[in-house]
Write a protein that holds these residues in place. Structure first.
Motif, PDB file in Angstrom:
ATOM      1  N   GLY A  84     -53.544 101.706  37.739  1.00  0.00           N
ATOM      2  CA  GLY A  84     -53.303 100.991  36.493  1.00  0.00           C
ATOM      3  C   GLY A  84     -53.770  99.569  36.641  1.00  0.00           C
ATOM      4  N   GLU A  85     -53.229  98.700  35.812  1.00  0.00           N
ATOM      5  CA  GLU A  85     -53.628  97.303  35.852  1.00  0.00           C
ATOM      6  C   GLU A  85     -52.403  96.403  35.892  1.00  0.00           C
ATOM      7  N   VAL A  86     -52.594  95.231  36.470  1.00  0.00           N
ATOM      8  CA  VAL A  86     -51.568  94.203  36.495  1.00  0.00           C
ATOM      9  C   VAL A  86     -52.257  92.889  36.152  1.00  0.00           C
ATOM     10  N   THR A  87     -51.585  92.042  35.400  1.00  0.00           N
ATOM     11  CA  THR A  87     -52.141  90.736  35.055  1.00  0.00           C
ATOM     12  C   THR A  87     -51.436  89.681  35.896  1.00  0.00           C
ATOM     13  N   ALA A  88     -52.244  88.811  36.506  1.00  0.00           N
ATOM     14  CA  ALA A  88     -51.713  87.792  37.401  1.00  0.00           C
ATOM     15  C   ALA A  88     -52.171  86.418  36.931  1.00  0.00           C
ATOM     16  N   GLY A  89     -51.237  85.466  36.894  1.00  0.00           N
ATOM     17  CA  GLY A  89     -51.540  84.108  36.462  1.00  0.00           C
ATOM     18  C   GLY A  89     -51.533  83.130  37.615  1.00  0.00           C
ATOM     19  N   PRO A  90     -51.614  81.844  37.300  1.00  0.00           N
ATOM     20  CA  PRO A  90     -51.666  80.800  38.319  1.00  0.00           C
ATOM     21  C   PRO A  90     -50.540  80.915  39.344  1.00  0.00           C
ATOM     22  N   GLY A  91     -50.919  80.809  40.608  1.00  0.00           N
ATOM     23  CA  GLY A  91     -49.961  80.892  41.696  1.00  0.00           C
ATOM     24  C   GLY A  91     -49.789  82.288  42.266  1.00  0.00           C
ATOM     25  N   ALA A  92     -50.339  83.297  41.597  1.00  0.00           N
ATOM     26  CA  ALA A  92     -50.216  84.667  42.102  1.00  0.00           C
ATOM     27  C   ALA A  92     -51.178  84.878  43.269  1.00  0.00           C
ATOM     28  N   LEU A  93     -50.718  85.589  44.262  1.00  0.00           N
ATOM     29  CA  LEU A  93     -51.508  85.931  45.437  1.00  0.00           C
ATOM     30  C   LEU A  93     -51.573  87.439  45.520  1.00  0.00           C
ATOM     31  N   LEU A  94     -52.784  87.967  45.580  1.00  0.00           N
ATOM     32  CA  LEU A  94     -52.995  89.413  45.558  1.00  0.00           C
ATOM     33  C   LEU A  94     -53.825  89.838  46.754  1.00  0.00           C
ATOM     34  N   ALA A  95     -53.577  91.043  47.240  1.00  0.00           N
ATOM     35  CA  ALA A  95     -54.318  91.564  48.381  1.00  0.00           C
ATOM     36  C   ALA A  95     -55.007  92.867  48.000  1.00  0.00           C
ATOM     37  N   ALA A  96     -56.261  92.985  48.399  1.00  0.00           N
ATOM     38  CA  ALA A  96     -57.020  94.226  48.284  1.00  0.00           C
ATOM     39  C   ALA A  96     -57.476  94.560  49.706  1.00  0.00           C
ATOM     40  N   VAL A  97     -56.608  95.264  50.425  1.00  0.00           N
ATOM     41  CA  VAL A  97     -56.912  95.587  51.814  1.00  0.00           C
ATOM     42  C   VAL A  97     -57.843  96.792  51.887  1.00  0.00           C
ATOM     43  N   ARG A  98     -58.476  96.953  53.023  1.00  0.00           N
ATOM     44  CA  ARG A  98     -59.404  98.066  53.236  1.00  0.00           C
ATOM     45  C   ARG A  98     -58.805  99.371  52.760  1.00  0.00           C
ATOM     46  N   GLY A  99     -59.612 100.138  52.041  1.00  0.00           N
ATOM     47  CA  GLY A  99     -59.181 101.437  51.562  1.00  0.00           C
ATOM     48  C   GLY A  99     -58.449 101.417  50.244  1.00  0.00           C
TER      49      GLY A  99
END
Length: 160
Positions: A84-99
């Protein structure tokens, strides 16, 4: 292992002034690589990127050789996470790790600006190759992106 024992230590003066870095515009995304593999002995790359409203930053894909970490500075990023999707604003930290399937876009009404850390470095070469192809007249298609991604241990995700 202590910092003193670390192999090939990076110089403490590894700092870039405002405006110093490599700018790569790809399909409506302004990438500003502050540090690349050449600066960090391949350990990581660090960029600031900007997306205008309505721009797709990255179609869904999976990295098999590096991780990405996003930090939103301004506006909002809408991230696809494979389910699905998530919306992230200022200050959000997101990770897209391998796989991990991921992609992102600016679904908001304001320009989005974020930082991205790639570890290890090397994926900046993908952006360079796409930029060169587009500058030479190539159209940005799913097939073109899949071809270049495959050179960087990355696979496209079928959006059907």
């Amino acid at each position: 292992m202590t910092a003193q024992e670390a192999p090939h230590p990076l110089p403490l003066a590894l700092l870039r002034g405002p405006g110093e870095g490599e700018r790569i515009d790809v399909a409506g995304v302004e990438h500003f690589f502050r540090l690349t593999a050449e600066h960090t002995a391949g350990r990581f790359a660090f960029e600031e990127f900007t997306l205008a409203p309505g721009i797709v930053g990255a179609r869904p894909h999976v990295h098999h050789g590096h991780d990405e970490y996003f930090y939103v500075l301004e506006g909002e990023l809408t991230l696809h996470n494979g389910e699905g999707e998530v919306t992230a604003g200022p200050g959000a930290l997101l990770a897209a790790v391998r796989g991990t399937p991921h992609g992102f876009r600016n679904a908001g009404s304001r320009t989005a600006r974020a930082l991205c850390l790639y570890t290890p470095a090397g994926y900046e070469g993908y952006f360079r190759e796409v930029h060169r192809a587009v500058a030479a007249g190539a159209e940005v298609t799913d097939e073109l992106l899949a071809e270049f991604r495959s050179r960087y241990r990355t696979t496209s995700v079928d959006r059907r």
